[in-house]
Design a protein around this motif. Sequence first.
Motif, PDB file in Angstrom:
ATOM      1  N   LEU A   1      51.527  43.329  46.846  1.00  0.00           N
ATOM      2  CA  LEU A   1      51.834  41.944  46.489  1.00  0.00           C
ATOM      3  C   LEU A   1      51.696  41.024  47.697  1.00  0.00           C
ATOM      4  N   VAL A   2      52.207  41.475  48.849  1.00  0.00           N
ATOM      5  CA  VAL A   2      52.115  40.668  50.068  1.00  0.00           C
ATOM      6  C   VAL A   2      50.657  40.397  50.424  1.00  0.00           C
ATOM      7  N   GLY A   3      49.799  41.387  50.230  1.00  0.00           N
ATOM      8  CA  GLY A   3      48.388  41.208  50.549  1.00  0.00           C
ATOM      9  C   GLY A   3      47.662  40.275  49.603  1.00  0.00           C
ATOM     10  N   VAL A   4      48.155  40.135  48.376  1.00  0.00           N
ATOM     11  CA  VAL A   4      47.489  39.296  47.373  1.00  0.00           C
ATOM     12  C   VAL A   4      47.940  37.844  47.439  1.00  0.00           C
ATOM     13  N   ILE A   5      49.124  37.584  47.962  1.00  0.00           N
ATOM     14  CA  ILE A   5      49.696  36.233  47.944  1.00  0.00           C
ATOM     15  C   ILE A   5      48.768  35.182  48.561  1.00  0.00           C
ATOM     16  N   PRO A   6      48.126  35.418  49.714  1.00  0.00           N
ATOM     17  CA  PRO A   6      47.221  34.380  50.243  1.00  0.00           C
ATOM     18  C   PRO A   6      46.110  33.995  49.269  1.00  0.00           C
ATOM     19  N   SER A   7      45.552  34.973  48.547  1.00  0.00           N
ATOM     20  CA  SER A   7      44.521  34.661  47.552  1.00  0.00           C
ATOM     21  C   SER A   7      45.113  33.896  46.379  1.00  0.00           C
ATOM     22  N   LEU A   8      46.293  34.303  45.941  1.00  0.00           N
ATOM     23  CA  LEU A   8      46.958  33.631  44.828  1.00  0.00           C
ATOM     24  C   LEU A   8      47.236  32.168  45.154  1.00  0.00           C
ATOM     25  N   LEU A   9      47.653  31.903  46.398  1.00  0.00           N
ATOM     26  CA  LEU A   9      48.063  30.548  46.775  1.00  0.00           C
ATOM     27  C   LEU A   9      46.894  29.647  47.158  1.00  0.00           C
ATOM     28  N   ARG A  10      45.666  30.093  46.936  1.00  0.00           N
ATOM     29  CA  ARG A  10      44.535  29.180  47.049  1.00  0.00           C
ATOM     30  C   ARG A  10      43.779  29.046  45.719  1.00  0.00           C
ATOM     31  N   ALA A  11      44.446  29.451  44.635  1.00  0.00           N
ATOM     32  CA  ALA A  11      43.850  29.357  43.302  1.00  0.00           C
ATOM     33  C   ALA A  11      43.989  27.932  42.793  1.00  0.00           C
ATOM     34  N   ALA A  12      42.992  27.115  43.070  1.00  0.00           N
ATOM     35  CA  ALA A  12      43.035  25.697  42.695  1.00  0.00           C
ATOM     36  C   ALA A  12      43.022  25.536  41.179  1.00  0.00           C
ATOM     37  N   GLY A  13      43.769  24.556  40.691  1.00  0.00           N
ATOM     38  CA  GLY A  13      43.820  24.297  39.261  1.00  0.00           C
ATOM     39  C   GLY A  13      42.932  23.133  38.858  1.00  0.00           C
ATOM     40  N   ARG A  14      42.686  23.031  37.548  1.00  0.00           N
ATOM     41  CA  ARG A  14      41.899  21.937  36.985  1.00  0.00           C
ATOM     42  C   ARG A  14      42.564  21.420  35.723  1.00  0.00           C
ATOM     43  N   SER A  15      42.287  20.161  35.418  1.00  0.00           N
ATOM     44  CA  SER A  15      42.879  19.563  34.221  1.00  0.00           C
ATOM     45  C   SER A  15      42.176  20.000  32.952  1.00  0.00           C
ATOM     46  N   SER A  16      40.883  20.317  33.046  1.00  0.00           N
ATOM     47  CA  SER A  16      40.120  20.716  31.863  1.00  0.00           C
ATOM     48  C   SER A  16      39.097  21.775  32.258  1.00  0.00           C
ATOM     49  N   GLY A  17      38.462  22.339  31.263  1.00  0.00           N
ATOM     50  CA  GLY A  17      37.476  23.385  31.510  1.00  0.00           C
ATOM     51  C   GLY A  17      37.796  24.626  30.711  1.00  0.00           C
ATOM     52  N   VAL A  18      37.174  25.723  31.077  1.00  0.00           N
ATOM     53  CA  VAL A  18      37.396  26.986  30.383  1.00  0.00           C
ATOM     54  C   VAL A  18      38.779  27.507  30.725  1.00  0.00           C
ATOM     55  N   GLY A  19      39.572  27.785  29.702  1.00  0.00           N
ATOM     56  CA  GLY A  19      40.931  28.245  29.912  1.00  0.00           C
ATOM     57  C   GLY A  19      40.990  29.672  30.406  1.00  0.00           C
ATOM     58  N   GLY A  20      42.031  29.979  31.177  1.00  0.00           N
ATOM     59  CA  GLY A  20      42.196  31.319  31.694  1.00  0.00           C
ATOM     60  C   GLY A  20      42.446  32.342  30.602  1.00  0.00           C
ATOM     61  N   ALA A  21      43.249  31.966  29.598  1.00  0.00           N
ATOM     62  CA  ALA A  21      43.510  32.891  28.499  1.00  0.00           C
ATOM     63  C   ALA A  21      42.231  33.212  27.734  1.00  0.00           C
ATOM     64  N   SER A  22      41.373  32.208  27.572  1.00  0.00           N
ATOM     65  CA  SER A  22      40.089  32.447  26.895  1.00  0.00           C
ATOM     66  C   SER A  22      39.239  33.428  27.686  1.00  0.00           C
ATOM     67  N   LEU A  23      39.152  33.217  29.008  1.00  0.00           N
ATOM     68  CA  LEU A  23      38.380  34.129  29.849  1.00  0.00           C
ATOM     69  C   LEU A  23      38.950  35.539  29.798  1.00  0.00           C
ATOM     70  N   LEU A  24      40.265  35.633  29.801  1.00  0.00           N
ATOM     71  CA  LEU A  24      40.908  36.938  29.783  1.00  0.00           C
ATOM     72  C   LEU A  24      40.597  37.689  28.498  1.00  0.00           C
ATOM     73  N   VAL A  25      40.694  36.989  27.368  1.00  0.00           N
ATOM     74  CA  VAL A  25      40.446  37.626  26.070  1.00  0.00           C
ATOM     75  C   VAL A  25      38.977  38.013  25.918  1.00  0.00           C
ATOM     76  N   GLN A  26      38.074  37.148  26.408  1.00  0.00           N
ATOM     77  CA  GLN A  26      36.646  37.369  26.190  1.00  0.00           C
ATOM     78  C   GLN A  26      36.030  38.333  27.204  1.00  0.00           C
ATOM     79  N   THR A  27      36.467  38.255  28.472  1.00  0.00           N
ATOM     80  CA  THR A  27      35.795  39.036  29.507  1.00  0.00           C
ATOM     81  C   THR A  27      36.594  40.227  30.012  1.00  0.00           C
ATOM     82  N   ARG A  28      37.922  40.204  29.897  1.00  0.00           N
ATOM     83  CA  ARG A  28      38.743  41.305  30.385  1.00  0.00           C
ATOM     84  C   ARG A  28      39.766  41.742  29.345  1.00  0.00           C
ATOM     85  N   PRO A  29      39.315  42.099  28.162  1.00  0.00           N
ATOM     86  CA  PRO A  29      40.292  42.548  27.152  1.00  0.00           C
ATOM     87  C   PRO A  29      41.017  43.818  27.554  1.00  0.00           C
ATOM     88  N   ASP A  30      40.436  44.567  28.506  1.00  0.00           N
ATOM     89  CA  ASP A  30      41.093  45.785  28.976  1.00  0.00           C
ATOM     90  C   ASP A  30      42.401  45.501  29.699  1.00  0.00           C
TER      91      ASP A  30
END
Length: 378
Positions: free
Chosen positions: A293-322
């Motif tokens: 978890l400590v090693g992932v936090i720097p990557s997590l804290l640069r995950a920029a957000g957007r007001s619109s676009g392809v939703g994360g849940a949509s990407l998760l369901v379509q590309t990473r159902p596993d």
Amino acid sequence: MIAMKLGWAVLEGICVWLTLYYGSGGALALGAMLLILPLGSLPVHLCLRKRLRVRVEAPAVARKGDEGGVTVWLENPTLLPALRIRCRVTTRNQLNGESCTQHVMTWAFPKGQRRASLRLGSEYCGRIRISVEQVKLYDCLGLIGVPCGCTGEAHMTVQPDTFPIRVNLIPNPDSQEDSDSYSQERPGADLTETFQIREYVPGDSIRQIHWKLSGKFDRLIVRDPALPITRNVLVFWERTGQSGNVRRIDAQAEAVVSLCRSLADGGIQFTLGWNDTEGNVCVLHEICAMEDLVGVIPSLLRAAGRSSGVGGASLLVQTRPDALCGHMVYIGEEPCADVLQMQRLGHVTALLCGESLLEGSIPFDVGRYREQLGEIDV
């Protein structure tokens, strides 16, 4: 710089006036010197502009509200002096977009290094990119600036202030749990499985003694019990649908990291994910221990957000159902419509910090999220 240029123009005008009106030789000499100095520095700076080097050093981590010491190093490998160097230093919080610019004035002697120190920080957590975007060489009067091609960059992670969250894993009869998986990193309390074999030390339980091996080696041998683990947990941070409110982003980041810490402290292995809004892909990391978890936090804290676009849940369901599993926690501000599709394989607990809420979701706000998320059922 503007004040120096105005002062130079006024002084040069006075010298011209004194020379023309009174025929003053001193004024003529002074006026000529004021012209020769900046023009004479120009060839020196043109030679230096490709040889000067810049390096930025910053602490790896900092606390919210604290300022870390940042050092800008300038190296001059030539025999020519750089008497006035202006560096434009830009800091940008890659998580919420907050940015500011400062200017640093310094110099660099021949065959030497010069450092300039400044203190930088942020009131909000995130990955801070500190970059020297522009370096200019000026004459001693600050009139003519020659840009250099050198740049430098460093990063500093402003850590979130985590808080305790009690996580209750609710059994899901429709989901297959990984009850036959055991930790490879640390022992537990399941005596039906063995974590490791070792020699007896005072304080070990008699129940752990392996009598058969003890008789074979003529000394007491014990076996440490295994730790059952659950991999059937997903923590996903929705980065699409963000309003840009820095306080809401900060509250979400603290909620995500606090939840992950609670799971890791409980010996629960899980998947942490979010959507990369620039590449439109889902980023997933398997978290087996606190070190992961400590090693992932720097990557997590640069995950920029957007007001619109392809939703994360949509990407998760379509590309990473596993990655969909029995226990899922969805954190966001404006929920993606496809979050309901995640429920086809397991239960989804939605933690939402915004105006739009889903039925059954857990709302939290920037003022009371520590109390509102003190205990959640997953």
